[in-house]
Design an enzyme around this catalytic site. Structure first.
Site, PDB file in Angstrom:
ATOM      1  N   HIS A  88       2.482   7.519   5.038  1.00 38.83           N
ATOM      2  CA  HIS A  88       1.513   7.857   6.079  1.00 38.83           C
ATOM      3  C   HIS A  88       1.095   6.642   6.903  1.00 38.83           C
ATOM      4  O   HIS A  88       0.523   6.798   7.988  1.00 38.83           O
ATOM      5  CB  HIS A  88       0.298   8.573   5.488  1.00 38.83           C
ATOM      6  N   ASP A 119       4.949  10.042  -0.358  1.00 39.01           N
ATOM      7  CA  ASP A 119       4.116   9.131   0.431  1.00 39.01           C
ATOM      8  C   ASP A 119       4.522   7.670   0.238  1.00 39.01           C
ATOM      9  O   ASP A 119       3.670   6.797   0.061  1.00 39.01           O
ATOM     10  CB  ASP A 119       2.634   9.322   0.091  1.00 39.01           C
ATOM     11  N   SER A 197      -4.168   1.567   1.978  1.00 42.17           N
ATOM     12  CA  SER A 197      -2.962   2.362   1.746  1.00 42.17           C
ATOM     13  C   SER A 197      -1.714   1.497   1.766  1.00 42.17           C
ATOM     14  O   SER A 197      -1.481   0.739   2.706  1.00 42.17           O
ATOM     15  CB  SER A 197      -2.842   3.448   2.817  1.00 42.17           C
TER      16      SER A 197
END
Length: 522
Positions: A88, A119, A197
């Site tokens: 992402h 992911d 992230s």
């Protein structure tokens, strides 16, 4: 690694007291946390900040993109000059830069592979100067409960690197928000915020996970992607040169915790398993298993009545984890109870695509326009255009089909009339938007490409579209073709069909260049 007594307690002091055990655990957590923090200092040279420029498709106007936006994330380097981050972080990217800790220079990065289900993404940097003084990290293993980890990354709130620490509180399959899939994840009590992230979770000197999401509405509950999922992703890319996906049996199963249900299917007192309710027609299991089969074991591992299998000490995990860790086209031995008799079957496993795609990242939407009728394949991203509460605000019938229907054959799509670009030729049909297109001239529609072929190759004077809810659209073909050109010019749409359909049509009619009649209709 903490010592254990026979009961599995860490740092047991011999008296069996709860307070003594608790004191030992706290002391061990503190020691391990500081150790992880100290080791993370050496790992700072391995963590990078990622700058992404992205532009997402507009599914309501599929011939154009939304405005570009800038986002940041984190990543880390592994041997072989690989940079690992979250999918992402680079989804729908148009430009990606990376910057090392302590350096003012940003380097251009290329996205080599993306696995949106897990992911994860792999990046590379071609400039050799980037790799000077870089320390490569190594992958470790799944940490035990209560072990301490340090999360390193670049969360929002500042530009410099950040290190937070916490302990492992849970290991179990979890919904991955980005890819809407269920894979193993590790829950920790460290703060994981936007920007974190893709950063590594470090224990000792090794990576034990990748930070990727948190629990909204809760404080300091974050999740990291564990090493088995990371290795599965990387090994698949290295073996095939691209992302290969995670396997599925294509089953919908029901627990057999009710004793009367077990008796009904003649399960013995010593038997445990789950009931097969539905089978994906595209799976290999569809040819072997049957509805009402009881799956007793997977590769020799017994399945409990709640669908879980043993996982480390007294922990349990759903048996789907065993399936997802298989490589594509690997086989599994499945023990089944059918009509009171036990059987063993060898079933090949592979990734399966749903009838309605859950995501469409890094891919332009498909569309076809004829007489102002805009046809698109139904996808969940299309439904997401109805807002955050899309489940309640999108057309109910389309939503239910998106979530529940299974494909009948490979390549099948649900084609819908998304909107009507108003013109004299289609006046009165505007209320038929958001309905599924089922037939063209009495021929059942397989997918958008099939519909495009039927319309473009039509030789009849009049054409008919049969829609859901028994609705019908009838048009004069020549008038509709003339109107199409005018409508495209009026709305400044560059082509009557998306590039994937243009390429398909060119290959069918033997064109070498990319110009088509549709492209000229400006």
């Amino acid at each position: 690694m903490p010592s254990r007594n026979q009961n599995g307690n860490r740092y047991g002091n011999g008296n069996g007291g709860v307070s003594g055990w608790g004191f030992g655990i706290r002391r061990w957590i503190q020691t391990e946390a500081y150790s992880s923090y100290d080791n993370s200092e050496a790992a700072l040279e391995s963590v990078v900040k990622i700058f992404t420029v992205s532009s997402s498709p507009n599914y309501l106007l599929p011939w154009q993109n939304k405005s570009q936006r800038d986002t940041t994330g984190s990543g880390f380097v592994l041997p072989g000059r690989k940079i690992v981050t979250n999918a992402h972080v680079v989804a729908d990217h148009t430009f990606v830069l990376v910057r090392k800790h302590g350096s003012p220079t940003k380097y251009r990065a290329q996205v080599k592979a993306v696995g949106h289900e897990c992911d994860l993404a792999l990046l590379s940097v071609e400039d050799d100067h980037f790799w000077d003084d870089v320390n490569f990290l190594e992958l470790g293993d799944i940490p035990l409960l209560q072990q301490a980890v340090a999360v390193v990354g670049y969360p929002q709130g500042g530009d410099n690197i950040s290190v937070t620490k916490g302990v492992v509180s849970r290991v179990e399959p979890t919904q991955y928000v980005h890819g809407a899939t269920q894979l193993m994840a590790i829950q920790i009590d460290a703060a994981i915020n936007p920007g974190n992230s893709g950063g590594p979770a470090i224990m000792g000197t090794k990576v034990v996970g990748v930070a990727f999401q948190n629990l909204s509405g809760a404080e300091n509950i974050g999740y990291i992607i564990p090493v088995p999922v990371i290795k599965h992703f990387i090994e698949g890319v290295e073996e095939s040169g691209k992302y290969v996906g995670f396997c599925s049996m294509g089953l919908s199963c029901q627990p057999t915790e009710n004793i009367q249900l077990r008796n009904h299917f003649r399960m013995g007192a010593d038997m445990t398993g789950i009931l097969v309710s539905k089978i994906n027609p595209l799976s290999d299991a569809y040819k072997i298993l049957k509805k009402d089969d009881i799956i007793l074991a997977f590769d020799g591992v017994p399945i409990a009545n709640d669908g879980t299998v043993c996982f480390r000490n007294r922990e349990r995990i759903t048996f789907d984890h065993l399936v997802s860790m298989k490589k594509p086209n690997e086989t599994a031995i499945v023990r089944v109870l059918r009509d009171g008799e036990e059987h063993e079957f060898c079933i090949a496993l592979r990734p399966l695509q749903p009838l309605v795609p859950v995501h469409q990242f890094d891919k332009l939407p498909s569309y076809y326009i004829f007489a102002g009728l805009v046809f698109v394949p139904l996808t969940q991203p299309y439904l997401h255009e109805y807002g955050e509460d899309w489940y309640n605000t999108s057309p109910r019938r389309l939503c239910e089909r998106a979530l529940r229907e299974l494909p009948r054959k490979a390549g099948e799509q649900l084609v819908i009339l998304s909107q009507v670009l108003m013109d004299d030729v289609n006046a009165g049909y505007e209320r038929l938007a958001e309905l599924q297109v089922k037939k063209f001239n009495r021929v059942e529609i397989e997918n958008l490409k099939h519909l495009c072929q039927l319309v473009e190759n039509n030789t009849e004077e009049n054409v008919r579209f049969d829609l859901d809810d028994e609705r019908v659209i009838a048009l004069n073909y020549n008038l509709a073709k003339i109107a199409t050109s005018k409508i495209l010019k009026r709305h400044r749409i560059p082509s009557s069909m998306s590039n994937d359909l243009v390429d398909e049509r060119n290959s069918e009619i033997g064109f070498v260049n990319s110009s088509t009649e549709g492209l000229n209709n400006i």
